[in-house]
Design a protein around this motif. Structure first.
Motif, PDB file in Angstrom:
ATOM      1  N   LYS A  98       1.015  -1.181   0.011  1.00 43.31           N
ATOM      2  CA  LYS A  98       0.095  -0.011   0.150  1.00 43.31           C
ATOM      3  C   LYS A  98       0.955   1.293   0.002  1.00 43.31           C
ATOM      4  CE  LYS A  98      -3.861  -2.029   2.126  1.00 43.31           C
ATOM      5  NZ  LYS A  98      -4.896  -2.131   3.516  1.00 43.31           N
ATOM      6  N   GLY A  99       0.198   2.407  -0.344  1.00 37.33           N
ATOM      7  CA  GLY A  99       0.758   3.533  -0.129  1.00 37.33           C
ATOM      8  C   GLY A  99       1.760   4.095   0.772  1.00 37.33           C
ATOM      9  N   HIS A 100       1.192   3.778   2.063  1.00 35.19           N
ATOM     10  CA  HIS A 100       2.053   4.286   3.339  1.00 35.19           C
ATOM     11  C   HIS A 100       3.310   3.279   3.495  1.00 35.19           C
ATOM     12  CE1 HIS A 100      -0.383   0.849   5.080  1.00 35.19           C
ATOM     13  NE2 HIS A 100       0.687   0.898   6.032  1.00 35.19           N
ATOM     14  N   ALA A 101       3.064   2.052   3.109  1.00 32.48           N
ATOM     15  CA  ALA A 101       4.225   1.341   3.256  1.00 32.48           C
ATOM     16  C   ALA A 101       5.518   1.534   1.979  1.00 32.48           C
ATOM     17  CB  ALA A 101       3.774  -0.243   3.105  1.00 32.48           C
ATOM     18  N   LYS A 102       5.013   1.961   1.040  1.00 35.44           N
ATOM     19  CA  LYS A 102       5.893   2.217  -0.024  1.00 35.44           C
ATOM     20  C   LYS A 102       6.541   3.690   0.465  1.00 35.44           C
ATOM     21  CE  LYS A 102       3.362   0.581  -4.211  1.00 35.44           C
ATOM     22  NZ  LYS A 102       4.618   0.152  -4.951  1.00 35.44           N
ATOM     23  N   ILE A 103       6.025   4.666   0.897  1.00 35.11           N
ATOM     24  CA  ILE A 103       6.568   5.691   1.406  1.00 35.11           C
ATOM     25  C   ILE A 103       7.314   5.816   2.366  1.00 35.11           C
ATOM     26  CG2 ILE A 103       5.810   8.059   2.236  1.00 35.11           C
ATOM     27  CD1 ILE A 103       3.135   7.929   0.738  1.00 35.11           C
ATOM     28  N   LEU A 104       6.806   5.105   3.568  1.00 33.46           N
ATOM     29  CA  LEU A 104       7.919   4.967   4.688  1.00 33.46           C
ATOM     30  C   LEU A 104       8.888   4.060   4.504  1.00 33.46           C
ATOM     31  CD1 LEU A 104       5.116   4.629   7.417  1.00 33.46           C
ATOM     32  CD2 LEU A 104       6.731   6.571   6.935  1.00 33.46           C
ATOM     33  N   THR A 105       8.683   3.052   3.510  1.00 34.78           N
ATOM     34  CA  THR A 105       9.989   1.998   3.346  1.00 34.78           C
ATOM     35  C   THR A 105      11.029   2.640   2.454  1.00 34.78           C
ATOM     36  OG1 THR A 105       8.435   0.137   3.387  1.00 34.78           O
ATOM     37  CG2 THR A 105      10.591  -0.109   1.927  1.00 34.78           C
ATOM     38  N   ALA A 106      10.558   3.592   1.342  1.00 33.90           N
ATOM     39  CA  ALA A 106      11.465   4.203   0.565  1.00 33.90           C
ATOM     40  C   ALA A 106      12.232   5.415   1.436  1.00 33.90           C
ATOM     41  CB  ALA A 106      10.876   4.905  -0.657  1.00 33.90           C
ATOM     42  N   ALA A 107      11.517   6.023   2.494  1.00 37.70           N
ATOM     43  CA  ALA A 107      11.974   7.119   2.986  1.00 37.70           C
ATOM     44  C   ALA A 107      12.843   6.703   4.130  1.00 37.70           C
ATOM     45  CB  ALA A 107      10.843   8.064   3.712  1.00 37.70           C
ATOM     46  N   ILE A 108      12.489   5.655   4.857  1.00 36.16           N
ATOM     47  CA  ILE A 108      13.732   5.206   5.894  1.00 36.16           C
ATOM     48  C   ILE A 108      14.666   4.654   5.258  1.00 36.16           C
ATOM     49  CG2 ILE A 108      13.897   3.306   7.693  1.00 36.16           C
ATOM     50  CD1 ILE A 108      10.951   4.147   8.269  1.00 36.16           C
ATOM     51  N   GLY A 109      14.785   3.855   4.124  1.00 31.92           N
ATOM     52  CA  GLY A 109      15.938   3.396   3.356  1.00 31.92           C
ATOM     53  C   GLY A 109      17.063   4.285   2.913  1.00 31.92           C
ATOM     54  N   TRP A 110      16.268   5.399   2.268  1.00 24.84           N
ATOM     55  CA  TRP A 110      16.855   6.573   1.642  1.00 24.84           C
ATOM     56  C   TRP A 110      17.572   7.464   2.572  1.00 24.84           C
ATOM     57  CZ3 TRP A 110      17.198   7.609  -3.703  1.00 24.84           C
ATOM     58  CH2 TRP A 110      17.636   8.845  -4.056  1.00 24.84           C
ATOM     59  N   ALA A 111      16.818   7.708   3.740  1.00 26.73           N
ATOM     60  CA  ALA A 111      17.398   8.665   4.807  1.00 26.73           C
ATOM     61  C   ALA A 111      18.447   8.019   5.693  1.00 26.73           C
ATOM     62  CB  ALA A 111      16.257   9.065   5.855  1.00 26.73           C
ATOM     63  N   SER A 112      18.395   6.704   6.180  1.00 29.89           N
ATOM     64  CA  SER A 112      19.400   5.923   6.488  1.00 29.89           C
ATOM     65  C   SER A 112      20.617   5.867   5.827  1.00 29.89           C
ATOM     66  CB  SER A 112      18.918   4.132   6.803  1.00 29.89           C
ATOM     67  OG  SER A 112      17.539   4.475   7.639  1.00 29.89           O
ATOM     68  N   ALA A 113      20.533   5.748   4.398  1.00 28.78           N
ATOM     69  CA  ALA A 113      21.692   5.783   3.732  1.00 28.78           C
ATOM     70  C   ALA A 113      22.527   6.918   3.976  1.00 28.78           C
ATOM     71  CB  ALA A 113      21.426   5.113   2.274  1.00 28.78           C
ATOM     72  N   GLU A 114      21.772   8.033   3.819  1.00 34.56           N
ATOM     73  CA  GLU A 114      22.199   9.389   4.038  1.00 34.56           C
ATOM     74  C   GLU A 114      22.879   9.351   5.292  1.00 34.56           C
ATOM     75  OE1 GLU A 114      20.522  13.731   3.108  1.00 34.56           O
ATOM     76  OE2 GLU A 114      19.585  12.918   4.562  1.00 34.56           O
ATOM     77  N   VAL A 115      22.281   9.068   6.305  1.00 32.06           N
ATOM     78  CA  VAL A 115      22.976   9.390   7.572  1.00 32.06           C
ATOM     79  C   VAL A 115      24.148   8.431   7.843  1.00 32.06           C
ATOM     80  CG1 VAL A 115      21.656   7.763   9.079  1.00 32.06           C
ATOM     81  CG2 VAL A 115      22.187   9.686  10.227  1.00 32.06           C
ATOM     82  N   LEU A 116      24.370   7.449   7.198  1.00 31.94           N
ATOM     83  CA  LEU A 116      25.295   6.561   7.420  1.00 31.94           C
ATOM     84  C   LEU A 116      26.392   6.961   6.696  1.00 31.94           C
ATOM     85  CD1 LEU A 116      23.743   2.843   6.947  1.00 31.94           C
ATOM     86  CD2 LEU A 116      24.910   3.750   9.050  1.00 31.94           C
ATOM     87  N   VAL A 117      26.257   7.742   5.358  1.00 28.70           N
ATOM     88  CA  VAL A 117      27.216   8.156   4.402  1.00 28.70           C
ATOM     89  C   VAL A 117      27.670   9.727   5.120  1.00 28.70           C
ATOM     90  CG1 VAL A 117      27.691   9.163   2.155  1.00 28.70           C
ATOM     91  CG2 VAL A 117      26.283   6.961   2.542  1.00 28.70           C
ATOM     92  N   THR A 118      26.845  10.457   5.343  1.00 26.36           N
ATOM     93  CA  THR A 118      27.173  11.802   6.126  1.00 26.36           C
ATOM     94  C   THR A 118      27.588  12.028   7.517  1.00 26.36           C
ATOM     95  OG1 THR A 118      24.860  12.473   6.023  1.00 26.36           O
ATOM     96  CG2 THR A 118      26.086  12.413   3.891  1.00 26.36           C
ATOM     97  N   ARG A 119      26.976  11.030   8.227  1.00 24.63           N
ATOM     98  CA  ARG A 119      27.080  11.378   9.722  1.00 24.63           C
ATOM     99  C   ARG A 119      27.865  10.302  10.464  1.00 24.63           C
ATOM    100  NH1 ARG A 119      24.268  16.409   9.920  1.00 24.63           N
ATOM    101  NH2 ARG A 119      22.465  16.369   8.600  1.00 24.63           N
TER     102      ARG A 119
END
Length: 229
Positions: A98-119
């Motif tokens: 469903k929509g909320h699962a798509k949005i949250l999964t993509a956002a958490i995966g994307w943001a987690s990679a960003e924080v790992l790389v930059t922080r």
């Protein structure tokens, strides 16, 4: 004391991401691999952006006079961030459910990679120093704001892909998406005009992310009610 400070920073950065994954309900969909895939897309997208910047904006720092700010040049550089929207689009299309699962999964995966790389490296190197410094706490808080920003952006990208989005909401979604790459520039411009401190700029970014998140949530709720999601 050094280890205690590092532990606090580590928890402040990663605990909200773990809680978002655990308590949002997406863990029930076995979406961890999709989060990893979204994170991989983030890294690939950043590499493509670096290639574009190196190709079209070579030696940009050395070509500018010290102390001179070229607004048009910075806007052109920020335009490359449209690649992030494309990366999120591919991430959303690769996630079933469903929509909320798509949005949250993509956002958490994307943001987690960003924080790992930059922080991660700055925290490991700096937060373990012998002296306490508030800038690491501020950096950790910024990572939490970034999670909200990425969730809002993912929601806007998902809404844009929907053919059943009400026509009256389409201009708002397109406008917010078009302004997304320039969000940092706008915030920094406001901070410069108002002479805001680093903490005040963080508060501005938090308010901006919250307003964007609430707007995205309101449009999503209207669509979900309309199609019975």
């Amino acid at each position: 004391m050094t280890l205690y400070h590092f532990g606090n920073c580590f928890a402040l950065v990663y605990a909200p991401y773990h809680m978002a994954y655990k308590f949002s309900g997406i863990s029930e969909y076995a979406t961890f691999s999709k989060c990893v895939y979204a994170g991989g897309l983030y890294i690939f997208t950043q590499l493509c952006k670096m290639l574009l910047l190196a190709t079209f904006f070579p030696d940009s720092d050395s070509n500018q006079v010290v102390g001179e700010y070229d607004a048009f040049f910075e806007i052109l550089k920020a335009t490359v961030d449209f690649a992030d929207l494309l990366g999120l689009y591919f991430a959303l299309n690769s996630i079933p459910g469903k929509g909320h699962a798509k949005i949250l999964t993509a956002a958490i995966g994307w943001a987690s990679a960003e924080v790992l790389v930059t922080r991660s490296v700055p925290l490991w190197v700096g937060a373990r120093g012998s002296e306490f410094d508030w800038r690491y706490i501020r950096s950790c808080a910024e990572s939490n704001v970034a999670l909200l920003q990425h969730a809002s952006t993912a929601a806007l990208v998902w809404l844009w892909t929907r053919s059943d989005l009400p026509r009256k909401h389409s201009p708002a979604v397109l406008t917010l998406l078009a302004l997304t790459p320039y969000r940092s520039l706008i915030e920094e411009a406001i901070a410069s005009i108002l002479s805001l401190s680093a903490w005040a700029l963080l508060a501005l970014r938090a308010i901006h992310a919250t307003a964007l998140g609430l707007t995205s949530l309101a449009i999503y709720a209207v669509l979900a009610q309309q199609i019975g999601m």
